[in-house]
Design a protein around this motif. Structure first.
Motif, PDB file in Angstrom:
ATOM      1  N   PRO A   1     -14.908 -14.006  69.829  1.00  0.00           N
ATOM      2  CA  PRO A   1     -13.751 -13.789  68.951  1.00  0.00           C
ATOM      3  C   PRO A   1     -13.637 -14.782  67.796  1.00  0.00           C
ATOM      4  CG  PRO A   1     -13.114 -13.574  71.253  1.00  0.00           C
ATOM      5  CD  PRO A   1     -14.513 -14.104  71.243  1.00  0.00           C
ATOM      6  N   LEU A   2     -13.964 -16.047  68.023  1.00  0.00           N
ATOM      7  CA  LEU A   2     -13.875 -17.014  66.932  1.00  0.00           C
ATOM      8  C   LEU A   2     -14.854 -16.659  65.815  1.00  0.00           C
ATOM      9  CD1 LEU A   2     -13.487 -20.419  68.809  1.00  0.00           C
ATOM     10  CD2 LEU A   2     -11.747 -19.166  67.532  1.00  0.00           C
ATOM     11  N   LYS A   3     -16.052 -16.284  66.215  1.00  0.00           N
ATOM     12  CA  LYS A   3     -17.060 -15.861  65.233  1.00  0.00           C
ATOM     13  C   LYS A   3     -16.598 -14.594  64.522  1.00  0.00           C
ATOM     14  CE  LYS A   3     -22.016 -14.814  64.910  1.00  0.00           C
ATOM     15  NZ  LYS A   3     -23.290 -14.714  65.667  1.00  0.00           N
ATOM     16  N   GLY A   4     -16.046 -13.655  65.289  1.00  0.00           N
ATOM     17  CA  GLY A   4     -15.576 -12.408  64.692  1.00  0.00           C
ATOM     18  C   GLY A   4     -14.441 -12.621  63.714  1.00  0.00           C
ATOM     19  N   GLY A   5     -13.507 -13.493  64.076  1.00  0.00           N
ATOM     20  CA  GLY A   5     -12.395 -13.768  63.172  1.00  0.00           C
ATOM     21  C   GLY A   5     -12.845 -14.409  61.882  1.00  0.00           C
ATOM     22  N   ASN A   6     -13.786 -15.344  61.991  1.00  0.00           N
ATOM     23  CA  ASN A   6     -14.312 -15.986  60.793  1.00  0.00           C
ATOM     24  C   ASN A   6     -15.073 -14.997  59.931  1.00  0.00           C
ATOM     25  OD1 ASN A   6     -16.933 -17.604  59.572  1.00  0.00           O
ATOM     26  ND2 ASN A   6     -15.013 -18.742  59.371  1.00  0.00           N
ATOM     27  N   MET A   7     -15.830 -14.093  60.575  1.00  0.00           N
ATOM     28  CA  MET A   7     -16.565 -13.073  59.823  1.00  0.00           C
ATOM     29  C   MET A   7     -15.619 -12.215  59.009  1.00  0.00           C
ATOM     30  SD  MET A   7     -17.082  -9.525  59.929  1.00  0.00           S
ATOM     31  CE  MET A   7     -16.823  -9.055  61.630  1.00  0.00           C
ATOM     32  N   LEU A   8     -14.522 -11.774  59.625  1.00  0.00           N
ATOM     33  CA  LEU A   8     -13.581 -10.908  58.912  1.00  0.00           C
ATOM     34  C   LEU A   8     -12.983 -11.613  57.704  1.00  0.00           C
ATOM     35  CD1 LEU A   8     -11.822  -9.249  61.966  1.00  0.00           C
ATOM     36  CD2 LEU A   8     -13.435  -8.163  60.395  1.00  0.00           C
ATOM     37  N   ARG A   9     -12.633 -12.872  57.865  1.00  0.00           N
ATOM     38  CA  ARG A   9     -12.080 -13.622  56.728  1.00  0.00           C
ATOM     39  C   ARG A   9     -13.149 -13.841  55.661  1.00  0.00           C
ATOM     40  NH1 ARG A   9      -9.014 -14.028  52.873  1.00  0.00           N
ATOM     41  NH2 ARG A   9      -8.527 -16.111  52.095  1.00  0.00           N
ATOM     42  N   ASP A  10     -14.380 -14.091  56.092  1.00  0.00           N
ATOM     43  CA  ASP A  10     -15.475 -14.289  55.152  1.00  0.00           C
ATOM     44  C   ASP A  10     -15.701 -13.032  54.318  1.00  0.00           C
ATOM     45  OD1 ASP A  10     -17.701 -15.831  54.108  1.00  0.00           O
ATOM     46  OD2 ASP A  10     -19.028 -14.543  55.278  1.00  0.00           O
ATOM     47  N   VAL A  11     -15.747 -11.878  54.980  1.00  0.00           N
ATOM     48  CA  VAL A  11     -15.948 -10.623  54.265  1.00  0.00           C
ATOM     49  C   VAL A  11     -14.772 -10.348  53.328  1.00  0.00           C
ATOM     50  CG1 VAL A  11     -16.194  -8.122  54.526  1.00  0.00           C
ATOM     51  CG2 VAL A  11     -17.438  -9.658  56.049  1.00  0.00           C
ATOM     52  N   GLU A  12     -13.565 -10.655  53.782  1.00  0.00           N
ATOM     53  CA  GLU A  12     -12.379 -10.459  52.941  1.00  0.00           C
ATOM     54  C   GLU A  12     -12.467 -11.296  51.671  1.00  0.00           C
ATOM     55  OE1 GLU A  12      -7.711 -10.082  54.028  1.00  0.00           O
ATOM     56  OE2 GLU A  12      -8.616 -12.021  54.491  1.00  0.00           O
ATOM     57  N   ARG A  13     -12.890 -12.550  51.801  1.00  0.00           N
ATOM     58  CA  ARG A  13     -13.036 -13.420  50.632  1.00  0.00           C
ATOM     59  C   ARG A  13     -14.081 -12.883  49.668  1.00  0.00           C
ATOM     60  NH1 ARG A  13     -12.983 -18.120  54.499  1.00  0.00           N
ATOM     61  NH2 ARG A  13     -15.241 -17.873  54.521  1.00  0.00           N
ATOM     62  N   ILE A  14     -15.245 -12.523  50.210  1.00  0.00           N
ATOM     63  CA  ILE A  14     -16.334 -12.056  49.350  1.00  0.00           C
ATOM     64  C   ILE A  14     -15.961 -10.742  48.679  1.00  0.00           C
ATOM     65  CG2 ILE A  14     -18.735 -11.301  49.301  1.00  0.00           C
ATOM     66  CD1 ILE A  14     -19.218 -13.185  51.701  1.00  0.00           C
ATOM     67  N   ALA A  15     -15.357  -9.828  49.445  1.00  0.00           N
ATOM     68  CA  ALA A  15     -14.955  -8.542  48.872  1.00  0.00           C
ATOM     69  C   ALA A  15     -13.978  -8.747  47.718  1.00  0.00           C
ATOM     70  CB  ALA A  15     -14.337  -7.660  49.954  1.00  0.00           C
ATOM     71  N   ALA A  16     -13.020  -9.636  47.894  1.00  0.00           N
ATOM     72  CA  ALA A  16     -12.046  -9.899  46.830  1.00  0.00           C
ATOM     73  C   ALA A  16     -12.739 -10.428  45.582  1.00  0.00           C
ATOM     74  CB  ALA A  16     -10.991 -10.887  47.323  1.00  0.00           C
ATOM     75  N   ALA A  17     -13.722 -11.315  45.775  1.00  0.00           N
ATOM     76  CA  ALA A  17     -14.455 -11.875  44.633  1.00  0.00           C
ATOM     77  C   ALA A  17     -15.274 -10.807  43.920  1.00  0.00           C
ATOM     78  CB  ALA A  17     -15.363 -13.008  45.106  1.00  0.00           C
ATOM     79  N   MET A  18     -15.684  -9.778  44.667  1.00  0.00           N
ATOM     80  CA  MET A  18     -16.461  -8.677  44.086  1.00  0.00           C
ATOM     81  C   MET A  18     -15.570  -7.576  43.517  1.00  0.00           C
ATOM     82  SD  MET A  18     -19.453  -8.270  47.020  1.00  0.00           S
ATOM     83  CE  MET A  18     -20.149  -6.795  46.251  1.00  0.00           C
ATOM     84  N   GLY A  19     -14.247  -7.727  43.673  1.00  0.00           N
ATOM     85  CA  GLY A  19     -13.337  -6.693  43.201  1.00  0.00           C
ATOM     86  C   GLY A  19     -13.241  -5.507  44.140  1.00  0.00           C
ATOM     87  N   LEU A  20     -13.556  -5.739  45.417  1.00  0.00           N
ATOM     88  CA  LEU A  20     -13.519  -4.684  46.416  1.00  0.00           C
ATOM     89  C   LEU A  20     -12.351  -4.899  47.380  1.00  0.00           C
ATOM     90  CD1 LEU A  20     -17.302  -4.685  47.422  1.00  0.00           C
ATOM     91  CD2 LEU A  20     -16.165  -3.001  45.953  1.00  0.00           C
ATOM     92  N   GLY A  21     -11.854  -3.814  47.937  1.00  0.00           N
ATOM     93  CA  GLY A  21     -10.871  -3.922  48.997  1.00  0.00           C
ATOM     94  C   GLY A  21     -11.557  -4.143  50.326  1.00  0.00           C
ATOM     95  N   PHE A  22     -10.805  -4.651  51.289  1.00  0.00           N
ATOM     96  CA  PHE A  22     -11.338  -4.770  52.641  1.00  0.00           C
ATOM     97  C   PHE A  22     -10.213  -4.695  53.655  1.00  0.00           C
ATOM     98  CE2 PHE A  22     -12.416  -7.209  56.465  1.00  0.00           C
ATOM     99  CZ  PHE A  22     -13.488  -6.455  56.908  1.00  0.00           C
ATOM    100  N   ARG A  23     -10.394  -3.852  54.642  1.00  0.00           N
ATOM    101  CA  ARG A  23      -9.502  -3.814  55.792  1.00  0.00           C
ATOM    102  C   ARG A  23     -10.353  -3.653  57.045  1.00  0.00           C
ATOM    103  NH1 ARG A  23      -5.702   1.286  54.785  1.00  0.00           N
ATOM    104  NH2 ARG A  23      -5.863   0.569  52.634  1.00  0.00           N
ATOM    105  N   THR A  24      -9.893  -4.267  58.130  1.00  0.00           N
ATOM    106  CA  THR A  24     -10.644  -4.215  59.381  1.00  0.00           C
ATOM    107  C   THR A  24     -10.556  -2.817  59.969  1.00  0.00           C
ATOM    108  OG1 THR A  24     -10.096  -6.534  59.806  1.00  0.00           O
ATOM    109  CG2 THR A  24     -10.920  -5.232  61.651  1.00  0.00           C
ATOM    110  N   PRO A  25     -11.678  -2.170  60.226  1.00  0.00           N
ATOM    111  CA  PRO A  25     -11.643  -0.831  60.829  1.00  0.00           C
ATOM    112  C   PRO A  25     -11.003  -0.877  62.215  1.00  0.00           C
ATOM    113  CG  PRO A  25     -13.821  -1.322  59.954  1.00  0.00           C
ATOM    114  CD  PRO A  25     -13.056  -2.605  59.949  1.00  0.00           C
ATOM    115  N   ASP A  26     -10.333   0.186  62.556  1.00  0.00           N
ATOM    116  CA  ASP A  26      -9.755   0.332  63.885  1.00  0.00           C
ATOM    117  C   ASP A  26     -10.184   1.683  64.435  1.00  0.00           C
ATOM    118  OD1 ASP A  26      -8.300   0.076  66.203  1.00  0.00           O
ATOM    119  OD2 ASP A  26      -6.362   0.564  65.271  1.00  0.00           O
ATOM    120  N   PRO A  27     -11.076   1.723  65.424  1.00  0.00           N
ATOM    121  CA  PRO A  27     -11.649   0.574  66.141  1.00  0.00           C
ATOM    122  C   PRO A  27     -12.789  -0.079  65.368  1.00  0.00           C
ATOM    123  CG  PRO A  27     -12.596   2.589  66.982  1.00  0.00           C
ATOM    124  CD  PRO A  27     -11.557   3.011  65.965  1.00  0.00           C
ATOM    125  N   PHE A  28     -13.161  -1.259  65.823  1.00  0.00           N
ATOM    126  CA  PHE A  28     -14.321  -1.945  65.272  1.00  0.00           C
ATOM    127  C   PHE A  28     -15.276  -2.263  66.408  1.00  0.00           C
ATOM    128  CE2 PHE A  28     -16.752  -5.794  64.343  1.00  0.00           C
ATOM    129  CZ  PHE A  28     -17.376  -5.414  63.176  1.00  0.00           C
TER     130      PHE A  28
END
Length: 209
Positions: free
Chosen positions: A58-85
């Motif tokens: 879970p710690l790795k997963g949580g960091n991954m989601l935040r990492d992707v969110e940061r990168i997506a924002a910098a690229m001008g992309l949206g990001f939301r965690t899929p449910d389910p994942f």
């Protein structure tokens, strides 16, 4: 022209980021991209895993989601965690296999990733995939029928088995023509450079310049 194989899985967050930028990066590098859909489920099963490592740790997963969110924002992309994942991308991968043989595979792949990670839609829903196919000028019913043929199902299974034989363990993975494997969105530029030069010598000097 030199070529680079881009192996991707629709459940993969980092494959989403790569799919949205690889063609522009490849054009700058003078490298052709060959899109290769495959399934991570059998790959993980071969490692003794029943789900994504990001769910197991879970710690790795949580960091991954935040990492992707940061990168997506910098690229001008949206990001939301899929449910389910992770989401079930089997049908999407079967369709992408067809599209990648034709001229609409990359566009279909990007549209599926946006539906999943930007719009929060369920990519296992054939209605969602039909909407995407229709937007690309394809006949959804015909393509879905082709995707479910025994021959196409066998092709995706074989492509996934090839990924495993090439020692792939995650996505995105890049494979050069001389057999070098690079893993992760953050290794895209190195993979493209190697595809051109068959070495990383000079890569970091270029980057620093």
């Amino acid at each position: 022209m030199k070529a680079l194989d881009f192996w991707f899985e629709f459940a993969s967050t980092y494959s989403y980021l790569t799919a949205m930028r690889i063609e522009a990066a490849a054009r700058r590098a003078g490298v052709e991209v060959r899109w290769k859909p495959f399934l991570l489920g059998p790959v993980f099963a071969g490692q003794g895993l029943s789900t994504s490592p990001f769910n197991i740790y879970p710690l790795k997963g949580g960091n991954m989601l935040r990492d992707v969110e940061r990168i997506a924002a910098a690229m001008g992309l949206g990001f939301r965690t899929p449910d389910p994942f992770p989401q079930n991308g089997l049908t999407a991968a079967r369709i992408a296999l067809i599209g990648c043989d034709e001229d609409w595979g990359a566009d279909f792949t990007r549209a599926v990733y946006l539906a999943e990670f930007d719009q929060g839609r369920q990519i296992s829903d054939k209605a969602v995939l039909s909407d995407i196919l229709h937007s690309l000028g394809q006949d959804p019913e015909a393509v879905l029928q082709r995707s479910e043929s025994p021959e196409n199902k066998a092709r995706l299974k074989a492509q996934t088995e090839t990924a495993m034989q090439l020692n792939m363990f995650g996505a995105p993975t890049f494979m050069t023509e001389d057999g070098e494997l690079f893993w992760g969105n953050d290794r895209l530029e190195q993979a493209l450079y190697w595809a051109r030069h068959h070495t990383l010598e000079g890569f970091f000097e270029q980057d620093a310049g």
